[in-house]
Design a protein around this motif. Structure first.
Motif, mmCIF file in Angstrom:
data_model
loop_
_atom_site.group_PDB
_atom_site.id
_atom_site.type_symbol
_atom_site.label_atom_id
_atom_site.label_comp_id
_atom_site.label_asym_id
_atom_site.label_seq_id
_atom_site.Cartn_x
_atom_site.Cartn_y
_atom_site.Cartn_z
ATOM 1 N N PHE A 2 0.761 -1.170 -0.078
ATOM 2 C CA PHE A 2 -0.082 -0.006 -0.331
ATOM 3 C C PHE A 2 0.589 1.280 0.086
ATOM 4 C CE2 PHE A 2 -3.441 -2.765 2.178
ATOM 5 C CZ PHE A 2 -4.280 -2.586 1.044
ATOM 6 N N THR A 3 2.203 1.146 0.161
ATOM 7 C CA THR A 3 3.073 2.588 0.117
ATOM 8 C C THR A 3 3.214 2.829 -1.297
ATOM 9 O OG1 THR A 3 4.111 1.752 2.191
ATOM 10 C CG2 THR A 3 5.282 3.348 0.872
ATOM 11 N N ASP A 4 2.334 3.652 -1.840
ATOM 12 C CA ASP A 4 2.280 4.089 -3.086
ATOM 13 C C ASP A 4 1.421 5.112 -3.370
ATOM 14 O OD1 ASP A 4 2.164 2.875 -6.131
ATOM 15 O OD2 ASP A 4 0.247 3.569 -5.653
ATOM 16 N N GLY A 5 1.920 6.137 -4.084
ATOM 17 C CA GLY A 5 1.003 7.360 -4.262
ATOM 18 C C GLY A 5 -0.341 7.273 -4.795
ATOM 19 N N GLY A 6 -0.358 6.301 -5.624
ATOM 20 C CA GLY A 6 -1.839 5.978 -6.140
ATOM 21 C C GLY A 6 -2.588 5.303 -5.097
ATOM 22 N N GLU A 7 -2.148 4.501 -4.445
ATOM 23 C CA GLU A 7 -3.051 3.920 -3.354
ATOM 24 C C GLU A 7 -3.350 5.168 -2.168
ATOM 25 O OE1 GLU A 7 -4.194 0.635 -2.905
ATOM 26 O OE2 GLU A 7 -3.609 0.490 -4.818
ATOM 27 N N PHE A 8 -2.419 5.981 -1.981
ATOM 28 C CA PHE A 8 -2.602 7.008 -1.092
ATOM 29 C C PHE A 8 -3.457 8.017 -1.582
ATOM 30 C CE2 PHE A 8 0.830 6.814 2.387
ATOM 31 C CZ PHE A 8 0.679 5.423 2.397
ATOM 32 N N GLN A 55 13.837 9.778 2.505
ATOM 33 C CA GLN A 55 14.729 10.722 3.313
ATOM 34 C C GLN A 55 14.044 11.547 4.231
ATOM 35 O OE1 GLN A 55 15.999 13.459 0.140
ATOM 36 N NE2 GLN A 55 14.358 14.909 0.227
ATOM 37 N N LYS A 56 14.392 12.380 4.922
ATOM 38 C CA LYS A 56 13.569 12.997 6.065
ATOM 39 C C LYS A 56 13.209 14.498 5.840
ATOM 40 C CE LYS A 56 14.711 10.049 9.810
ATOM 41 N NZ LYS A 56 15.225 9.713 11.269
ATOM 42 N N LEU A 57 14.249 15.053 4.779
ATOM 43 C CA LEU A 57 13.565 16.535 4.728
ATOM 44 C C LEU A 57 12.848 16.734 3.687
ATOM 45 C CD1 LEU A 57 15.584 18.117 6.376
ATOM 46 C CD2 LEU A 57 16.684 19.285 4.513
ATOM 47 N N HIS A 58 11.843 17.724 3.695
ATOM 48 C CA HIS A 58 11.105 18.118 2.533
ATOM 49 C C HIS A 58 9.882 16.911 2.316
ATOM 50 C CE1 HIS A 58 9.570 20.247 -0.889
ATOM 51 N NE2 HIS A 58 9.429 19.106 -1.674
ATOM 52 N N ALA A 59 10.089 15.703 1.968
ATOM 53 C CA ALA A 59 9.121 14.960 1.865
ATOM 54 C C ALA A 59 9.425 13.480 2.120
ATOM 55 C CB ALA A 59 8.780 14.714 0.203
ATOM 56 N N ARG A 60 8.524 12.748 2.772
ATOM 57 C CA ARG A 60 8.697 11.378 3.230
ATOM 58 C C ARG A 60 7.627 10.614 2.885
ATOM 59 N NH1 ARG A 60 10.155 9.354 9.320
ATOM 60 N NH2 ARG A 60 11.735 7.944 8.879
ATOM 61 N N GLY A 61 8.192 9.439 2.108
ATOM 62 C CA GLY A 61 6.985 8.288 1.816
ATOM 63 C C GLY A 61 6.465 8.820 0.436
ATOM 64 N N PRO A 62 5.739 8.360 -0.217
ATOM 65 C CA PRO A 62 4.975 8.408 -1.333
ATOM 66 C C PRO A 62 4.766 10.097 -1.750
ATOM 67 C CG PRO A 62 3.541 6.992 -0.344
ATOM 68 C CD PRO A 62 4.545 7.505 0.566
ATOM 69 N N MET A 63 5.183 10.579 -2.789
ATOM 70 C CA MET A 63 5.448 11.926 -3.213
ATOM 71 C C MET A 63 4.183 12.201 -4.109
ATOM 72 S SD MET A 63 9.344 13.130 -3.106
ATOM 73 C CE MET A 63 9.789 11.976 -4.063
ATOM 74 N N GLY A 64 3.458 13.217 -4.307
ATOM 75 C CA GLY A 64 2.640 13.639 -5.299
ATOM 76 C C GLY A 64 3.039 14.952 -5.662
ATOM 77 N N LEU A 65 2.140 15.527 -6.509
ATOM 78 C CA LEU A 65 2.452 16.880 -7.193
ATOM 79 C C LEU A 65 2.955 17.941 -6.112
ATOM 80 C CD1 LEU A 65 -0.188 17.027 -9.797
ATOM 81 C CD2 LEU A 65 2.340 16.926 -10.526
ATOM 82 N N ALA A 66 2.472 17.779 -5.046
ATOM 83 C CA ALA A 66 2.579 18.934 -3.971
ATOM 84 C C ALA A 66 3.981 19.052 -3.615
ATOM 85 C CB ALA A 66 1.580 18.786 -2.825
ATOM 86 N N GLU A 67 4.904 17.669 -3.619
ATOM 87 C CA GLU A 67 6.027 17.570 -3.215
ATOM 88 C C GLU A 67 7.082 18.049 -4.294
ATOM 89 O OE1 GLU A 67 3.727 15.336 -2.094
ATOM 90 O OE2 GLU A 67 4.003 15.920 -0.180
ATOM 91 N N LEU A 68 6.356 18.436 -5.477
ATOM 92 C CA LEU A 68 7.208 19.035 -6.550
ATOM 93 C C LEU A 68 7.069 20.748 -6.305
ATOM 94 C CD1 LEU A 68 6.887 16.690 -9.542
ATOM 95 C CD2 LEU A 68 8.960 16.956 -8.018
ATOM 96 N N THR A 69 6.631 20.907 -5.148
ATOM 97 C CA THR A 69 6.540 22.647 -5.107
ATOM 98 C C THR A 69 7.349 22.937 -3.956
ATOM 99 O OG1 THR A 69 4.525 22.410 -3.691
ATOM 100 C CG2 THR A 69 4.302 22.271 -6.118
#
Lengths: 422, 422
Positions: free
Chosen positions: B377-383, B394-408
């Protein structure tokens, strides 16, 4: 991922202890952390004479080594400064604990519950210069956010830092927390700082604090992720429609209220259509407060007491009562100037034109972009964060004033009841 | 801050064009970006024969160069894969545009309005290996999030990448966007990748995609901030109280459904008090699906078809039908094992004990920590993110599945009416 081959056994031993401490810290309650903060504040209050003796040794060595008056001032403790320092630690008790806050939460269609919660980074490394107050400041912020911290302060503050870390560790142990939650590696010297930057896998994030050159070195050399708190070459644009009173007051406040800080104004860009109307009054008010005006040719035509600005001035964070002034043909030219010289910290426009305000907000790529407000508002305290970790000029993780939440990462907690993926 | 001395004039020229394009992209409306995405999807559909010809050249060279079957498969386009690729671009149209979203907003006591809004990073650099679908994938994600992108794909996919970038640029220009919004530097070869990692000040963030060794190199060498999408050495703990059916199904789903991806299971840790009850059934189900069991001594006593596990196995992401199994004395020992060998991607526990579930969620330091759910279930689509940029370890900026918001990134917009700081 760790670059262990570059690390000395002494550093590895300390960092391993930090990691172990960070595991305990991550699951402390807010009450336990607040108890430790109060104990640290009390211990500082109870140790003022000893701290002043250690600090006197640093000041003596600093004087012998020819430190500047400014550096010696930053290095100096007195009873008032120490009282402010312990009070700042107590202030953290009142702040909301970021750890455990739910950032996002939702259920998957199959009934699995998702929650993204704030968790500590783990181990924070701090590299800073001869300001021993930073030792207490960073240690307290790290503790409140559940992080262990490894400190590398400037060698000029070595005695002050050592006694402060001793005091903090004593308070930690007295409240049942691991002493290794706060450690210094000052005894490892410059090589310790270099190794700390290579300690990927042991240190989760590195925070440099100090001069632009220190920060630049850490940003470029570190293999550990860095939170960059940068310099501020801060601009104010005076638009054609700028309200004269606002222009005078905002420019004066931005430049004069505290010229030595990163959100202080460095450059005024005035539209040529408004230069004659605004500059004489805006600059006059600055001059009465002792500001030296570095103007381009047209500025000097309008305001004869200006000295000639140099190319270097445009990119300089003066941190003093100096301001650069340029007359520009258009708002586009002003924005282009900012793109060229800004450190992307804070820029403000004084305008009554809605279209120009929105254009400025949209096109200026800085951490904080303002309309009709003083650049001095870029500040964690002013933004209501309570504590300020620094002002980030990077785009990853945190941008602008950083509070306790910016000292945390997140993790996803997933609670199911036997679900599998179809 | 830029390390310009290390950059070739050819690269500086491209990156300067990327930055200029990023300024236009940052202020596009969602409709404009969606229009360009649809044009890209249509252009791919209209160019299938040409893409297949270019791809055939890459496959021919790859075969001659002795690429493995797996690498050749990743390199291969066919009509179905291209149709899926253009459909994935169209799917982005339906997603919410992250740019302009207000993350926080509040008023200061003096009436100044603060809004923290999402803004594009600016220029994203992507370094990846011979998977030409990534070229379209990253370009489309960057475009939807308002970023320019500079691509450095694997040389094995050079012809495929070149035609795809040509097609994308044609579609951009046809919809009034700058061609330089999507550029490749494949023609600069390995040296181009090295320079891209030094292009701080030109490139805002670097995203490596591919093998652990590629990602590791970029993470350690880059002077540009990196978003790390890492490997998954994923663990499932079978607690004493684990429901047998859930253990069988979740382990099987996590290991077998798609063994080649990063959220697939690699290691089972079973409490010794439950090993005899659970392992025969859990492992039997795996073996019927062709999984090879690498067991420790106690596992092999219970399940004789297991082969001996090696120390290396514990830290290996097999990406194949292999699983390591260890019998542990306690949940603490299981968590300690995870701390030692995990890549901090995803771990799950199967348990009916509330205390143990909470202990696992609190103490395991991974991007995603689960109770009674499949690690798949660790998956951007599933989330529910729609698109997935990758899974950050990594722990900075984004952690786990990344969506479009994590590209901002974000910036603070401050709207005043003449306020100054007191």
């Amino acid at each position: 991922m760790a670059v262990a081959s570059e690390l000395s056994p002494a550093l590895i031993s300390k960092l391993t202890a930090s990691k172990a401490a960070s595991i305990s810290l991550a699951t402390l309650t807010t009450s336990q952390k607040n108890g430790a903060l109060l104990a640290i504040a009390d211990a500082i209050d109870a140790s003022v004479p000893e701290i002043l003796v250690a600090n006197a040794h640093d000041l003596e060595a600093g004087t012998a080594n020819g430190l500047t008056v400014g550096l010696l001032d930053r290095l100096t403790f007195d009873a008032t400064r120490l009282a402010n320092l312990s009070e700042a630690v107590r202030d953290l008790v009142k702040l909301t604990d970021p750890v455990g806050q739910v950032v996002h939460g939702m259920d998957m269609p199959n009934g699995v519950h998702l929650a993204q919660v704030r968790v500590p980074f783990g181990v924070i490394g701090a590299i800073y210069e001869a300001r021993p107050n930073v030792t207490v400041d960073i240690a307290a912020l790290a503790l409140k956010s559940g992080n262990a911290v490894v400190l590398r302060g400037g060698s000029a503050a070595e005695n002050s830092n050592r006694i402060l870390v001793d005091i903090i560790q004593g308070a930690l142990v007295a409240t049942g927390l691991p002493a290794e939650a706060v450690q210094t590696i000052d005894e490892l010297g410059r090589e310790g700082a270099r190794q700390l930057m290579a300690a990927r896998g042991y240190v989760d994030v590195l925070i440099p604090r100090g001069s632009a050159s220190l920060i630049n070195t850490v940003v470029l050399e570190s293999k550990v992720p860095v939170i960059e708190t940068g310099a501020g070459v801060v601009h104010i644009v005076l638009d054609e429609s700028a309200n004269l009173e606002w222009a005078i007051d905002i420019v004066h406040n931005s430049k004069v209220q505290r010229p030595s800080v990163c959100n202080a104004l460095e450059t005024i860009l005035v539209l040529e259509s408004a230069a004659q109307r605004l500059l004489p009054f805006v600059l006059e008010k600055l001059v009465t407060s002792g500001v030296t005006i570095h103007g381009d040719e047209r500025t000097r035509e309008i305001f004869s007491r200006a000295v000639a600005v140099t190319e270097e001035d445009w990119g300089t964070e003066h941190m003093s009562l100096d301001v650069s002034v340029r007359v520009v043909a258009s708002l586009e030219e002003a924005i282009e100037h900012i793109r060229t010289y800004s450190t992307h910290h804070t820029e403000s426009i004084i305008t009554n034109d809605v279209g120009n305000a929105e254009m400025f907000l949209a096109q200026v790529d800085s951490a904080v972009v303002m309309v009709n407000a003083s650049t001095r508002f870029t500040d964690g305290g002013e933004f209501g964060f309570g504590a300020e970790v620094g002002i980030s000029t990077q785009k990853l993780h945190a941008r602008g004033p950083m509070g306790l939440a910016e000292l945390t990462s997140t993790k996803w907690l997933v609670r199911g009841s036997g679900q599998i993926r179809g």
